[in-house]
Write a protein that holds these residues in place. Structure first.
Motif, PDB file in Angstrom:
ATOM      1  N   ALA A 248       0.834  -1.208   0.000  1.00 13.14           N
ATOM      2  CA  ALA A 248       0.000   0.000   0.000  1.00 13.14           C
ATOM      3  C   ALA A 248       0.864   1.252   0.000  1.00 13.14           C
ATOM      4  O   ALA A 248       0.560   2.236  -0.694  1.00 13.14           O
ATOM      5  CB  ALA A 248      -0.917  -0.008   1.218  1.00 13.14           C
ATOM      6  N   ASP A 251       2.270   1.721  -3.510  1.00 13.25           N
ATOM      7  CA  ASP A 251       1.226   2.232  -4.414  1.00 13.25           C
ATOM      8  C   ASP A 251       0.947   3.709  -4.150  1.00 13.25           C
ATOM      9  O   ASP A 251       0.794   4.495  -5.101  1.00 13.25           O
ATOM     10  CB  ASP A 251      -0.057   1.411  -4.241  1.00 13.25           C
ATOM     11  N   ASN A 252       0.895   4.086  -2.883  1.00 11.40           N
ATOM     12  CA  ASN A 252       0.662   5.502  -2.558  1.00 11.40           C
ATOM     13  C   ASN A 252       1.810   6.375  -3.037  1.00 11.40           C
ATOM     14  O   ASN A 252       1.588   7.501  -3.522  1.00 11.40           O
ATOM     15  CB  ASN A 252       0.484   5.674  -1.044  1.00 11.40           C
ATOM     16  N   HIS A 255       1.315   7.061  -6.650  1.00 14.66           N
ATOM     17  CA  HIS A 255       0.302   8.098  -6.891  1.00 14.66           C
ATOM     18  C   HIS A 255       0.870   9.487  -6.615  1.00 14.66           C
ATOM     19  O   HIS A 255       0.609  10.438  -7.375  1.00 14.66           O
ATOM     20  CB  HIS A 255      -0.918   7.840  -6.002  1.00 14.66           C
TER      21      HIS A 255
END
Length: 286
Positions: A248, A251-252, A255
């Protein structure tokens, strides 16, 4: 608008962070598989000795072991199993919250309690609450060894036999699957037949050399097996939670890099447009 150089530095910083979280994710995935194998390997022994303990709890030997005698629970011994390291999502927080809520209930009922901590995070949590820590084990590594656990466990078992505790409770994170780990509480002592499961039919044993010697060894091994199983379950949960948390985080970071790249491109376009406007304005003035 932020300066282009500052945005480039932020992008490089986030990219470096993403490399670290990606590496931690891959390491956790590798350790998770080994931790799950140890957990599954320990389960058959735990189930078998649980069956033996269930039979003994329903038998009628001439010797009544202290572990089988129910008491009025005024003093509670707590064994809290957590991780030594962080970065594993809400794994430790969930089991600590469960333990904290139960301790509040026991305190409201006028019960006192002491703790044994397995794992550095739980030790810090118990110390912050001001609860007496009678034994502790930290830095178990990736492969828990029973010889490291046995000392802290024996302190709690001796305390139960001596009457310092009327009940022993264990808190840990039980592995369900890679995406789910449950905070779990289990009563270790006294051993209630209903909790162990009633065997089919009437059971009894012939004890050789005598019931006291056999029961002392079998029931002690049973408690140790339960605690070891809880530790390996907690370690499998730790690596699974860390892998998910690091994925996570990666992935953040991706972004954030995309958003910063967009801002950087807009900043560059604005700067180019400004320079062109100045050139056109200067040419028009001439």
């Amino acid at each position: 608008m932020a300066h282009a150089k500052e945005i480039r530095n932020k992008i490089k910083s986030v990219q470096s962070t993403r490399k670290i979280t990606k590496a931690m994710e891959m390491v956790a995935a590798s350790k998770m598989r080994r931790a799950q194998e140890r957990m599954r390997a320990a389960r058959p022994y735990g189930e078998k000795i649980r069956n033996v303990a269930a039979h003994i709890s329903h038998a009628n030997p001439e010797y009544q072991h202290p572990y089988l005698i129910a008491r009025k629970a005024d003093k509670v011994g707590i064994i809290l199993i957590t991780t030594d390291k962080g970065l594993c999502g809400g794994l430790n927080t969930n089991v600590q919250r469960l333990a904290f809520n139960r301790m509040k209930e026991w305190e409201a009922e006028g019960k006192s309690f002491e703790a044994c901590c397995i794992g550095n995070k739980g030790l810090g949590f118990i110390q912050r609450l001001g609860i007496d820590v009678v034994s502790q084990v930290i830095q178990l590594g990736d492969r828990p060894q029973m010889d490291k656990l046995i000392g802290a466990i024996k302190v709690m078992l001796d305390g139960y036999i001596e009457g310092r505790y009327d009940r022993l409770m264990i808190f840990y994170s039980r592995f369900v699957n890679t995406m789910k780990q449950d905070a779990f509480m289990e009563q270790l002592l006294p051993l209630a037949g209903e909790r162990l499961g009633a065997p089919a039919g009437a059971w009894d044993y012939l004890y050789e050399p005598e019931a006291q010697v056999v029961l002392d060894h079998v029931l002690t091994r049973y408690i140790e097996a339960l605690i070891y199983q809880a530790v390996v379950e907690n370690m499998a949960s730790e690596q699974s939670a860390r892998m998910v948390a690091m994925k996570a985080a990666s992935d953040n970071a991706g972004h954030i890099i995309d958003e910063l790249t967009l801002v950087y491109n807009k900043s560059r376009q604005a700067l180019i447009t400004k320079e062109l406007s100045e050139i056109v304005g200067g040419a028009a003035a001439v």
